[in-house]
Structure formats: C-alpha cells, structure tokens
Design a protein around this motif. Structure first.
Motif, PDB file in Angstrom:
ATOM      1  N   UNK A 136      45.723  28.198  43.313  1.00  0.00           N
ATOM      2  CA  UNK A 136      47.129  27.904  43.575  1.00  0.00           C
ATOM      3  C   UNK A 136      47.742  28.700  44.726  1.00  0.00           C
ATOM      4  N   UNK A 137      48.357  27.983  45.673  1.00  0.00           N
ATOM      5  CA  UNK A 137      49.062  28.633  46.774  1.00  0.00           C
ATOM      6  C   UNK A 137      50.365  29.259  46.313  1.00  0.00           C
ATOM      7  N   UNK A 138      50.832  28.852  45.121  1.00  0.00           N
ATOM      8  CA  UNK A 138      52.059  29.439  44.582  1.00  0.00           C
ATOM      9  C   UNK A 138      51.832  30.816  43.978  1.00  0.00           C
ATOM     10  N   UNK A 139      50.574  31.224  43.851  1.00  0.00           N
ATOM     11  CA  UNK A 139      50.323  32.619  43.541  1.00  0.00           C
ATOM     12  C   UNK A 139      49.807  32.991  42.182  1.00  0.00           C
ATOM     13  N   UNK A 140      49.516  32.049  41.284  1.00  0.00           N
ATOM     14  CA  UNK A 140      49.007  32.416  39.966  1.00  0.00           C
ATOM     15  C   UNK A 140      47.515  32.096  39.909  1.00  0.00           C
ATOM     16  N   UNK A 141      46.733  32.919  40.557  1.00  0.00           N
ATOM     17  CA  UNK A 141      45.291  32.681  40.688  1.00  0.00           C
ATOM     18  C   UNK A 141      44.517  33.317  39.549  1.00  0.00           C
ATOM     19  N   UNK A 142      43.302  32.816  39.335  1.00  0.00           N
ATOM     20  CA  UNK A 142      42.453  33.366  38.298  1.00  0.00           C
ATOM     21  C   UNK A 142      41.269  32.471  38.020  1.00  0.00           C
ATOM     22  N   UNK A 143      40.534  32.802  36.960  1.00  0.00           N
ATOM     23  CA  UNK A 143      39.386  32.021  36.517  1.00  0.00           C
ATOM     24  C   UNK A 143      39.677  31.443  35.138  1.00  0.00           C
ATOM     25  N   UNK A 186      43.573  41.471  42.617  1.00  0.00           N
ATOM     26  CA  UNK A 186      43.428  41.312  44.071  1.00  0.00           C
ATOM     27  C   UNK A 186      42.236  40.466  44.494  1.00  0.00           C
ATOM     28  N   UNK A 187      41.162  40.493  43.715  1.00  0.00           N
ATOM     29  CA  UNK A 187      39.941  39.789  44.100  1.00  0.00           C
ATOM     30  C   UNK A 187      40.041  38.269  43.957  1.00  0.00           C
ATOM     31  N   UNK A 188      41.066  37.752  43.279  1.00  0.00           N
ATOM     32  CA  UNK A 188      41.254  36.302  43.197  1.00  0.00           C
ATOM     33  C   UNK A 188      42.443  35.848  44.043  1.00  0.00           C
ATOM     34  N   UNK A 189      43.093  36.784  44.708  1.00  0.00           N
ATOM     35  CA  UNK A 189      44.259  36.486  45.524  1.00  0.00           C
ATOM     36  C   UNK A 189      43.875  36.445  47.008  1.00  0.00           C
ATOM     37  N   UNK A 222      41.419  32.045  44.644  1.00  0.00           N
ATOM     38  CA  UNK A 222      40.050  31.790  44.186  1.00  0.00           C
ATOM     39  C   UNK A 222      39.706  30.312  44.307  1.00  0.00           C
ATOM     40  N   UNK A 223      38.629  30.021  45.002  1.00  0.00           N
ATOM     41  CA  UNK A 223      38.282  28.640  45.341  1.00  0.00           C
ATOM     42  C   UNK A 223      36.816  28.369  45.049  1.00  0.00           C
ATOM     43  N   UNK A 224      35.929  28.803  45.943  1.00  0.00           N
ATOM     44  CA  UNK A 224      34.500  28.571  45.763  1.00  0.00           C
ATOM     45  C   UNK A 224      33.964  29.292  44.543  1.00  0.00           C
ATOM     46  N   UNK A 225      32.996  28.659  43.853  1.00  0.00           N
ATOM     47  CA  UNK A 225      32.450  29.225  42.620  1.00  0.00           C
ATOM     48  C   UNK A 225      30.990  28.807  42.480  1.00  0.00           C
ATOM     49  N   UNK A 226      30.162  29.715  41.981  1.00  0.00           N
ATOM     50  CA  UNK A 226      28.733  29.421  41.798  1.00  0.00           C
ATOM     51  C   UNK A 226      28.166  30.312  40.700  1.00  0.00           C
ATOM     52  N   UNK A 227      27.246  29.754  39.926  1.00  0.00           N
ATOM     53  CA  UNK A 227      26.533  30.517  38.908  1.00  0.00           C
ATOM     54  C   UNK A 227      25.198  30.995  39.453  1.00  0.00           C
ATOM     55  N   UNK A 228      24.786  32.181  39.039  1.00  0.00           N
ATOM     56  CA  UNK A 228      23.449  32.649  39.393  1.00  0.00           C
ATOM     57  C   UNK A 228      22.417  31.726  38.752  1.00  0.00           C
ATOM     58  N   UNK A 260      20.139  32.289  36.758  1.00  0.00           N
ATOM     59  CA  UNK A 260      19.891  32.533  35.331  1.00  0.00           C
ATOM     60  C   UNK A 260      21.157  32.384  34.489  1.00  0.00           C
ATOM     61  N   UNK A 261      22.270  32.073  35.120  1.00  0.00           N
ATOM     62  CA  UNK A 261      23.508  31.857  34.396  1.00  0.00           C
ATOM     63  C   UNK A 261      24.214  33.117  33.939  1.00  0.00           C
ATOM     64  N   UNK A 262      23.689  34.274  34.302  1.00  0.00           N
ATOM     65  CA  UNK A 262      24.245  35.526  33.799  1.00  0.00           C
ATOM     66  C   UNK A 262      25.342  36.105  34.689  1.00  0.00           C
ATOM     67  N   UNK A 263      25.509  35.565  35.882  1.00  0.00           N
ATOM     68  CA  UNK A 263      26.500  36.091  36.822  1.00  0.00           C
ATOM     69  C   UNK A 263      27.279  34.937  37.439  1.00  0.00           C
ATOM     70  N   UNK A 264      28.594  35.099  37.541  1.00  0.00           N
ATOM     71  CA  UNK A 264      29.437  34.117  38.208  1.00  0.00           C
ATOM     72  C   UNK A 264      29.931  34.700  39.532  1.00  0.00           C
ATOM     73  N   UNK A 265      29.743  33.935  40.605  1.00  0.00           N
ATOM     74  CA  UNK A 265      30.215  34.332  41.931  1.00  0.00           C
ATOM     75  C   UNK A 265      31.434  33.497  42.301  1.00  0.00           C
ATOM     76  N   UNK A 266      32.347  34.088  43.069  1.00  0.00           N
ATOM     77  CA  UNK A 266      33.483  33.334  43.583  1.00  0.00           C
ATOM     78  C   UNK A 266      33.985  33.971  44.874  1.00  0.00           C
ATOM     79  N   UNK A 267      34.808  33.221  45.569  1.00  0.00           N
ATOM     80  CA  UNK A 267      35.459  33.740  46.772  1.00  0.00           C
ATOM     81  C   UNK A 267      36.812  33.060  46.924  1.00  0.00           C
ATOM     82  N   UNK A 268      37.695  33.679  47.689  1.00  0.00           N
ATOM     83  CA  UNK A 268      39.004  33.083  47.980  1.00  0.00           C
ATOM     84  C   UNK A 268      38.932  32.430  49.354  1.00  0.00           C
TER      85      UNK A 268
END
Length: 431
Positions: free
Chosen positions: A223-230, A248-251, A282-288, A290-298
């Motif tokens: 969201x560009x309105x500012x309520x970011x998260x997973x 900060x890491x999802x903003x 937070x936009x891009x998202x990917x699983x490792x 083995x499924x044990x780690x979730x990656x993301x980027x803004x």
C-alpha cells in the motif's frame, strides 16, 4: 626608419612563430584523432547471460502478473488499480502469441455495475465476493492450481484509487481441469485494510506446517497509503493474520528515487497532488526452495530481506516481537518488483535500473547478474515453470500516468519474455 624596419621584422617573426605553433598543435591533434579512431574503446555491451525469448505480446490491456502451469498454459492479470483502461477483464488465459481470453469465465470478470461502487461517498471498491474487482497477481501452486489475488481496489476515470470494501480483497483458487473456482478466502478488515494493496503471493502446500494440513499462502501488502506488512493465510481454515506491520523493512526507503532507462521516476499519488518519492512498500516475495525462509523486498528500495517462515506461522501472544527480531537483511540487489525461486535455491529479482535480472545465492550470500538485455525495463512479475524457464513481464510501469509528468508514455505492445534457468533449474514443488 630603423625602428620601423625593426617593427616590421618583429611582427613577421611573431606571425611565423604563431603559425608554426598552431600548425604543430594541429598535427598533434590530428595524430591524436587518428590514433583514437584506430583504437577500440571499452563500452557497455548492454547484454549478459542467456538470450531472452519473446513469448507473448500484449496489445490490449496492461498486464502485471504471469503464471505458467505444468502443461504450459499461461495466465496474466490486468489490475484496474494501476490502469483506468483495464476494464474488459481482470484475468485472462494467453491463448495465442497476441490474444487473451477472460479466465476462468467472462462472468467472473464482469462485476455488475463495474468494479467501483459509486453509491458510497466517496466511491469505493465493489464488495462482490464472487466477482473479480482489482486483481494484482496470479500464481500457480505446487498442485498446479491457479490462485488469483484480488486487491478489491480500482481507479476512477480521473485516476483516483478508491478504497476497498469487505468482500473485495480476497484470494480465489481455480481448478485448471474444470476451470472453476474451488475456494474463495475473503480477508477481514483487520487483515486487509480499506487502503491495503495486496500485491503478490506465494504458496507452501506441505501438510505438516499447519494443524489444518491445507498449506499456507504468504502475501505482501505494498500500500502506497502506508500500512505495509506481510499477510499469512491458512488455506485449510481460511484464517489470516498480519506480521511486520509498518516495520522499516516493509516500508519504502526515505526519499527513494528510481532511475529507469535514464529517466528519473517520481510518483503522483493522486489527481492534482504534488509529486512524491517512490511510496511502494513490500512487494516482491519468494519462498526458499525448502520453504523454511520467506524473502521479500520493497519497490521503494533496493534491499532484499528474509525471515524464517516459522516466525510468520506463529500468531501467538509474543509472535510479532519474535518476528521482528528475526528479520535478516541480505544487502542491496537493485530495484525490483517481483521475486521468484528455483530448484537451485536461487532467489531472482529484477534489477530495473540496470536493465537486468539478478539472482541471490543463499549458499554464499552474494548477488550476481543472471541476464541483461536492452528490452528489459520494468520487470514486473516472474514465474518459474516446470519447463526450466523463468518467465517475466515487461510493462513499462514507470511510464504510466501514475508517475511524473502524469501522461501515458508507454509504447505498446507490452511483452512476456522467458530465459532458461541455470544448471537445469526448475519450479520448486512444496507439497
């Protein structure tokens, strides 16, 4: 008389000296030019890695997502929250090189009265649970089912992004054999806010990770309105919850400015409003693998982050504290939109400012360039398929009216490309 003669001699000598020096400089300059022209100077080749292959061209609506099934069927989505012209269909199957067919039916793509409810003040997204409103992502899971992520939001004709209403933000599962919806998960307003923008989604269908045994979906709220998260969804129960709200890491990063094809990119948050810096979270998202780690980027930044999925699956009293303490930064990968994974364990992301796609190796923590080509600009969504290719859409997002100077500078058609994965990589199967 003697003085006059001396003056003439001096004048002639000065002119001669000047001409000699000037001629000498010309000779040196000419020699330099000839020498330089005979040399091959270093320059940017503009390409790197495997050749990219054009798969499909989009002449009609503006696409973001791409999903490829195990049998080679391809699907795209066309968000009404990014383009006012995306009104014919929200999801389509790519039926030929340049044609699309509304999917899974014309009816579900045709909400009665349209995607916007103008009876509310202000106008809002229609609250239909059985129709598509503003689809931002399509993904094929490990069971070869298509999932459709609906933001519940759309743009008015003047470019105002309306807020969502309950029933609009949802996740729909489609059986590719029957071409029918088999599950609809509607998000409560405590999970998908009226100003949320559900962006991308990944699936882990392993039965042992939840009590229900139905698997899990992970979603980014950009969201560009500012309520970011997973957002985390138990597919077996339909329950959902949030983590990492507005950390900060999802903003978007403070005063972040992208540069694409030499163009400085400022955002226009709405009609008549001053330009701002990039506001996408937070936009891009990917699983490792083995499924044990979730990656993301803004999209308003260049960093890649990750978190153990165990921290996200936990929704107990202290789970958010533990989740925030578990965030890992992997450094700058470049500006990306979508992310993807393959069986090599690599995490792929667009490097939009460099006209390339990069990969991150969790094994050694480094980034490297996977492919580079002048046709690569705004790489929006990626899909790794079982055929060993990485598919990705190029849609010139930064040239839409949502960015300065507010005019539509896109050049149709938009494109879908693919590139062969390294080391015989393929789609990760988590089930």
């Amino acid at each position: 008389m003697l003085i006059a003669c001396f003056g003439i001699v001096w004048y002639r000598w000065t002119i001669a000296l000047f001409l000699m020096m000037h001629y000498s400089n010309l000779v040196v300059l000419s020699s330099f030019v000839l020498s330089a022209s005979a040399q091959i100077l270093a320059s940017d080749p503009g390409v790197y890695g495997p050749a990219i292959e054009l798969v499909h061209i989009y002449n009609d609506e503006f696409p973001t997502g791409i999903a490829v099934s195990s049998t080679g069927r391809m699907f795209s989505n066309y968000p009404s929250g990014l383009d006012t012209n995306n009104t014919k269909y929200a999801v389509a199957e790519l039926t030929a090189n340049s044609t699309e067919t509304p999917y899974p039916s014309v009816e579900i793509n045709s909400p009665p009265g349209g995607a916007i409810n103008y009876t509310t003040i202000p106008a809002s997204g229609a609250n239909y649970q059985q129709y598509l409103i503003g689809v931002q992502s399509v993904v094929i899971d490990s069971a070869d089912r298509l999932w459709i992520l609906d933001t519940g939001r759309a743009l008015t004709p003047n470019g105002t992004l309306v807020s969502a209403s309950y029933g609009g933000p949802k996740l729909l599962g489609v059986n590719l054999t029957t071409n029918s919806v088999f599950q609809t998960i509607v998000f409560p307003t405590t999970v998908a806010y009226d100003v949320s923008y559900l962006n991308d989604v990944r699936f882990d269908l392993r039965p042992n990770i939840t009590a229900s045994g139905g698997g899990v979906a992970y979603i980014t709220d950009s969201s560009s309105e500012g309520r970011n998260g997973l957002i985390i969804v138990d597919l077996g129960t339909g329950q959902s919850w949030r983590h990492l709200n507005n950390v900060p890491q999802v903003r978007p990063e403070f005063q972040f400015i992208p540069y694409v094809w030499g163009e400085v990119v400022y955002q226009i948050p709405g009609p008549g409003l001053p330009i701002v810096y990039d506001t996408f979270g937070a936009d891009g998202i990917a699983l490792s693998s083995d499924g044990e780690t979730l990656y993301w980027s803004v999209t308003g930044g260049r960093y890649l982050y990750s978190i153990p999925t165990a921290r996200l699956l936990d929704d107990s009293t202290f789970s958010e504290i533990m989740a925030q303490a578990s965030i890992v930064s992997h450094g700058q990968k470049g500006l990306s939109d979508g992310l993807e994974t393959d069986t090599n364990g690599f995490i792929y992301g667009g490097n939009i400012e460099q006209g390339s796609i990069v990969l991150f190796s969790p094994a050694n923590g480094t980034f490297s360039t996977f492919v580079r080509d002048p046709q690569i600009g705004w790489t929006d969504t990626m899909s790794v398929a079982t055929d060993g290719y990485l598919y990705f859409t190029e849609n010139q997002l930064w040239r839409t009216p949502n960015f300065y100077p507010g005019t539509d500078r896109r050049v149709r058609p938009f494109a879908l490309f693919r590139a062969p994965l390294p080391n015989n990589g393929s789609k990760v199967i988590l089930r």
